[in-house]
Design an enzyme around this catalytic site. Structure first.
Site, PDB file in Angstrom:
ATOM      1  N   CYS A 113     116.130  46.383  43.593  1.00  0.00           N
ATOM      2  CA  CYS A 113     114.874  45.845  43.090  1.00  0.00           C
ATOM      3  C   CYS A 113     114.983  44.352  42.764  1.00  0.00           C
ATOM      4  O   CYS A 113     115.230  43.542  43.638  1.00  0.00           O
ATOM      5  CB  CYS A 113     114.412  46.678  41.900  1.00  0.00           C
ATOM      6  SG  CYS A 113     112.655  46.567  41.530  1.00  0.00           S
ATOM      7  N   HIS A 114     114.820  43.962  41.511  1.00  0.00           N
ATOM      8  CA  HIS A 114     114.896  42.561  41.092  1.00  0.00           C
ATOM      9  C   HIS A 114     116.335  42.097  40.806  1.00  0.00           C
ATOM     10  O   HIS A 114     116.552  40.919  40.537  1.00  0.00           O
ATOM     11  CB  HIS A 114     114.046  42.329  39.836  1.00  0.00           C
ATOM     12  CG  HIS A 114     112.574  42.392  40.080  1.00  0.00           C
ATOM     13  ND1 HIS A 114     111.894  43.587  40.216  1.00  0.00           N
ATOM     14  CD2 HIS A 114     111.650  41.415  40.224  1.00  0.00           C
ATOM     15  CE1 HIS A 114     110.612  43.338  40.417  1.00  0.00           C
ATOM     16  NE2 HIS A 114     110.425  42.029  40.438  1.00  0.00           N
ATOM     17  N   ALA A 115     117.301  42.994  40.853  1.00  0.00           N
ATOM     18  CA  ALA A 115     118.687  42.653  40.503  1.00  0.00           C
ATOM     19  C   ALA A 115     119.268  41.474  41.286  1.00  0.00           C
ATOM     20  O   ALA A 115     120.092  40.732  40.742  1.00  0.00           O
ATOM     21  CB  ALA A 115     119.591  43.877  40.644  1.00  0.00           C
ATOM     22  N   PRO A 116     118.880  41.234  42.542  1.00  0.00           N
ATOM     23  CA  PRO A 116     119.452  40.089  43.259  1.00  0.00           C
ATOM     24  C   PRO A 116     119.214  38.728  42.600  1.00  0.00           C
ATOM     25  O   PRO A 116     119.891  37.766  42.945  1.00  0.00           O
ATOM     26  CB  PRO A 116     118.810  40.178  44.641  1.00  0.00           C
ATOM     27  CG  PRO A 116     118.617  41.640  44.849  1.00  0.00           C
ATOM     28  CD  PRO A 116     118.164  42.123  43.487  1.00  0.00           C
ATOM     29  N   TRP A 117     118.279  38.623  41.654  1.00  0.00           N
ATOM     30  CA  TRP A 117     118.116  37.354  40.946  1.00  0.00           C
ATOM     31  C   TRP A 117     119.432  36.900  40.323  1.00  0.00           C
ATOM     32  O   TRP A 117     119.767  35.725  40.368  1.00  0.00           O
ATOM     33  CB  TRP A 117     117.057  37.483  39.851  1.00  0.00           C
ATOM     34  CG  TRP A 117     115.689  37.057  40.244  1.00  0.00           C
ATOM     35  CD1 TRP A 117     115.324  36.236  41.273  1.00  0.00           C
ATOM     36  CD2 TRP A 117     114.483  37.417  39.575  1.00  0.00           C
ATOM     37  NE1 TRP A 117     113.961  36.079  41.291  1.00  0.00           N
ATOM     38  CE2 TRP A 117     113.422  36.788  40.254  1.00  0.00           C
ATOM     39  CE3 TRP A 117     114.203  38.207  38.460  1.00  0.00           C
ATOM     40  CZ2 TRP A 117     112.089  36.926  39.856  1.00  0.00           C
ATOM     41  CZ3 TRP A 117     112.881  38.346  38.074  1.00  0.00           C
ATOM     42  CH2 TRP A 117     111.845  37.707  38.763  1.00  0.00           C
TER      43      TRP A 117
END
Length: 184
Positions: A113-117
Site C-alpha cells: 500500500c503506502h509503505a513504499p514512502w
C-alpha cells in the site's frame, strides 16, 4: 502450521499511530503460520494504535524500537501501509536507516500500500520494479522506480528481494509471496 520460516525472525516496522491494521495482522499471521517469529518494531516503546482506514482500531505491543535494534537481528522486514504510518516513518531518520539496512544487507523486504514512502526516503527504490497504492505512482517514478499496477510484484533486480502490493484486497497474494521470499 508450515515450516518455511522456521527459525527466522521477521521485523514489522510500524509508526506509533496510523498503521492499516489488516496490513499488519494478516502478514503477521502468515509469518506465524509459516513457523516464523514476527516482532513489532516502532519508533517508541509501548503500544502502537492500529487503524481501519481512518478509524482507530486495536493496540499492539511493541517488541523493540529502531533506537536499540538493527537489521542484524532479523531475517527480513515487512512494511505495512496506512497513509499516516509511512508518512510518519519517512520523517524519522532512525526508521529510514532501519529500512535501508535491510537493503544494504541483502535481506528480503515486503511492503504494501503506502509503505513504499519509507523506502523512497531510504533511497532504495531506484531501478526497482514495484507496485503500491496508486497515489504513490508518481512519487515512486520520481524516485527512479519502475511502477506497475499489479496485485503483487517481486523484484530481484537489486541488492535484495523486494515484494510489493497495492492494497488490502491484495493481501492474500501479498502474504503468500512474502512468506515464499522471506523464506529465501
Amino acid at each position: 502450521m508450515g515450516t518455511e520460516l522456521q527459525g527466522k525472525t521477521i521485523a514489522f516496522l510500524a509508526a506509533p499511530e496510523g498503521t492499516e491494521q489488516v496490513e499488519l495482522t494478516e502478514p503477521w499471521q502468515a509469518v506465524e503460520q509459516a513457523g516464523g517469529s514476527p516482532r513489532l518494531v516502532s519508533t517508541q516503546s509501548g503500544r502502537i494504535q492500529g487503524f481501519n482506514h481512518l478509524d482507530k482500531a486495536d493496540h499492539f505491543d511493541v517488541d523493540t524500537t529502531v533506537d536499540v535494534s538493527d537489521q542484524g537481528e532479523f531475517d527480513g522486514l515487512v512494511l505495512p501501509g496506512g497513509v499516516a504510518n509511512p508518512d510518519f516513518l519517512r520523517t524519522q531518520p532512525k526508521a529510514v536507516a532501519f529500512v535501508k539496512g535491510f537493503f544494504d544487507a541483502g535481506k528480503p523486504v515486503a511492503a504494501i500500500c503506502h509503505a513504499p514512502w519509507t523506502m523512497i526516503e531510504a533511497d532504495v527504490v531506484r531501478g526497482r520494479r514495484v507496485t503500491s497504492w496508486p497515489s504513490l505512482r508518481t512519487d515512486l517514478r520520481n524516485a527512479g522506480a519502475d511502477w506497475v499496477d499489479e496485485e503483487v510484484v517481486t523484484c530481484e533486480g537489486g541488492p535484495n528481494v523486494l515484494v510489493t502490493s497495492r492494497k488490502p484486497d491484495d493481501l492474500k497474494a501479498f502474504c503468500r509471496t512474502a512468506v515464499q521470499k522471506l523464506a529465501g
